[in-house]
Every structure is written in structure tokens, then in C-alpha cells.
Design a protein around this motif. Structure first.
Motif, PDB file in Angstrom:
ATOM      1  N   GLN A 133      50.575  60.037   6.853  1.00  0.00           N
ATOM      2  CA  GLN A 133      50.705  59.080   7.947  1.00  0.00           C
ATOM      3  C   GLN A 133      52.150  58.982   8.436  1.00  0.00           C
ATOM      4  O   GLN A 133      52.454  58.174   9.305  1.00  0.00           O
ATOM      5  N   ASP A 164      53.937  48.935   9.167  1.00  0.00           N
ATOM      6  CA  ASP A 164      53.541  50.079   8.338  1.00  0.00           C
ATOM      7  C   ASP A 164      52.213  49.822   7.630  1.00  0.00           C
ATOM      8  O   ASP A 164      51.395  50.732   7.473  1.00  0.00           O
ATOM      9  N   THR A 167      49.486  50.576  10.020  1.00  0.00           N
ATOM     10  CA  THR A 167      49.337  52.027  10.161  1.00  0.00           C
ATOM     11  C   THR A 167      48.491  52.589   9.022  1.00  0.00           C
ATOM     12  O   THR A 167      47.602  53.423   9.240  1.00  0.00           O
ATOM     13  N   LEU A 168      48.758  52.125   7.807  1.00  0.00           N
ATOM     14  CA  LEU A 168      47.990  52.600   6.657  1.00  0.00           C
ATOM     15  C   LEU A 168      46.539  52.119   6.705  1.00  0.00           C
ATOM     16  O   LEU A 168      45.624  52.854   6.330  1.00  0.00           O
ATOM     17  N   ALA A 171      44.450  54.237   8.764  1.00  0.00           N
ATOM     18  CA  ALA A 171      44.179  55.522   8.104  1.00  0.00           C
ATOM     19  C   ALA A 171      43.201  55.373   6.949  1.00  0.00           C
ATOM     20  O   ALA A 171      42.861  56.354   6.296  1.00  0.00           O
TER      21      ALA A 171
END
Length: 183
Positions: A133, A164, A167-168, A171
Motif C-alpha cells: 500500500q 494511513d 488507506t490500510l 486495502a
């Protein structure tokens, strides 16, 4: 009257109760209502034609011209509308607004832990998924080398850590927690 304990009335059979009779039910047409509906529709149509301009077959009204021998009344032209000038537009164009924003106090650095594993291979797998990522993580052994924590950071603000973490999450990596830790 107690409606909850009331008995239901006996139901009638569809055939009228007689076994041999299969006579079609008679339907009475309420002619008064039909005539009233027709009269109302006609009244609506006539009213709409009247509102729209009356009878289209009627001759146009004849206008009489005034003979030139009679003096025409003089009409003064209407003066032009004055252009309005607003003062506040000119006053606000050159003003600057000054806002005093106090500086935020930065707390301790933030670290985000995304996993804690007994086997280093599991921690390496999560570190690789995080690296896919575009984020960098570290593996820290803890408790004498029996646990391996996958940690991101340090972050100066919680907002950067939250970005962040989102973002994870997109994913499919869930369970990351943000802590006020120092390593």
C-alpha cells in the motif's frame, strides 16, 4: 365492549349458501353519479375554454381609430432608471480579514500498531501487505522475543495516522490502533 375477546361473525360461502344456484350477481349502475360526472367534466371543459380566451369562433372586437382632427394627448417619456451604487461593495473590496489561530500543541508522537504475532513469519506477511500500500512498517520484538509487533510511525499528529489507517482499511487490513507510544 371488549374487542379482544369478541367472536368473529359467521362467514358466508361464495355461492350464497345455496348449492344449486350459480346465478351471476346483478350489478346496479348508479346513473345519478354517472350523469353528475358527465356534467362536471363538461363544466370543466367550458370553464377552461373561457379562461383560455373565450370562444375561438367569436369575431374579434373592432377598434375605432381616433380621427386625426382631434388633438392627441401628450405623454412625457419615463425617465431612465438610475444606476444604483452600493457602498459596501467598494468598502469590502479592500478589506482584509485577520484571524488569530492559536498554535496547536503537539502531544507525544503517535504510533500505529497493526498486528501482534507469535511467529515472525506472520508479522513479515503483514509487513509485506502494508508495503504493497506504499507505507513503511517495522517489526519490533517484545516480551523477550515471544511476540512480534507490526508498527507504523511515528506520526506527529493523529490526523496523519488516521489517513494511513484509512488507506490500510481500504486495502482490507483492519485492526490497526493508534497509540501515544515512544519507542
Amino acid at each position: 365492549m371488549d374487542y379482544a375477546n369478541r367472536k368473529r361473525p359467521p362467514q358466508r360461502k361464495p355461492g350464497g349458501g345455496k348449492k344449486g344456484s350459480k346465478k351471476a350477481p346483478e350489478r346496479n349502475v348508479p346513473w345519478g353519479i354517472v350523469v353528475l360526472a358527465i356534467v362536471l367534466v363538461l363544466a370543466l371543459v367550458i370553464g377552461l375554454r373561457f379562461i383560455a380566451g373565450g370562444n375561438p369562433n367569436a369575431p374579434e372586437p373592432v377598434t375605432q381609430e381616433v380621427p386625426p382632427s382631434q388633438p392627441q394627448p401628450t405623454v412625457e417619456p419615463i425617465p431612465e432608471k438610475p444606476e444604483e451604487r452600493w457602498q459596501y461593495i467598494e468598502e469590502l473590496e479592500n478589506l482584509e480579514v485577520e484571524v488569530d489561530v492559536p498554535e496547536r500543541e503537539l502531544g507525544p508522537p503517535k504510533l500505529m500498531q497493526c498486528g501482534s504475532f507469535r511467529k515472525r513469519a506472520d508479522a513479515e506477511r503483514l509487513k509485506a501487505a502494508i508495503a504493497m500500500q506504499g507505507l513503511e512498517s517495522e517489526i519490533y520484538p517484545s516480551n523477550g522475543g515471544t511476540w512480534y509487533r507490526v508498527v507504523l510511525g511515528p506520526y506527529e499528529t493523529k490526523r496523519a495516522a488516521e489517513a494511513d489507517r484509512h488507506t490500510l482499511q481500504r486495502a482490507g487490513i483492519h485492526g490497526c490502533q493508534i497509540w501515544n507510544w515512544n519507542l
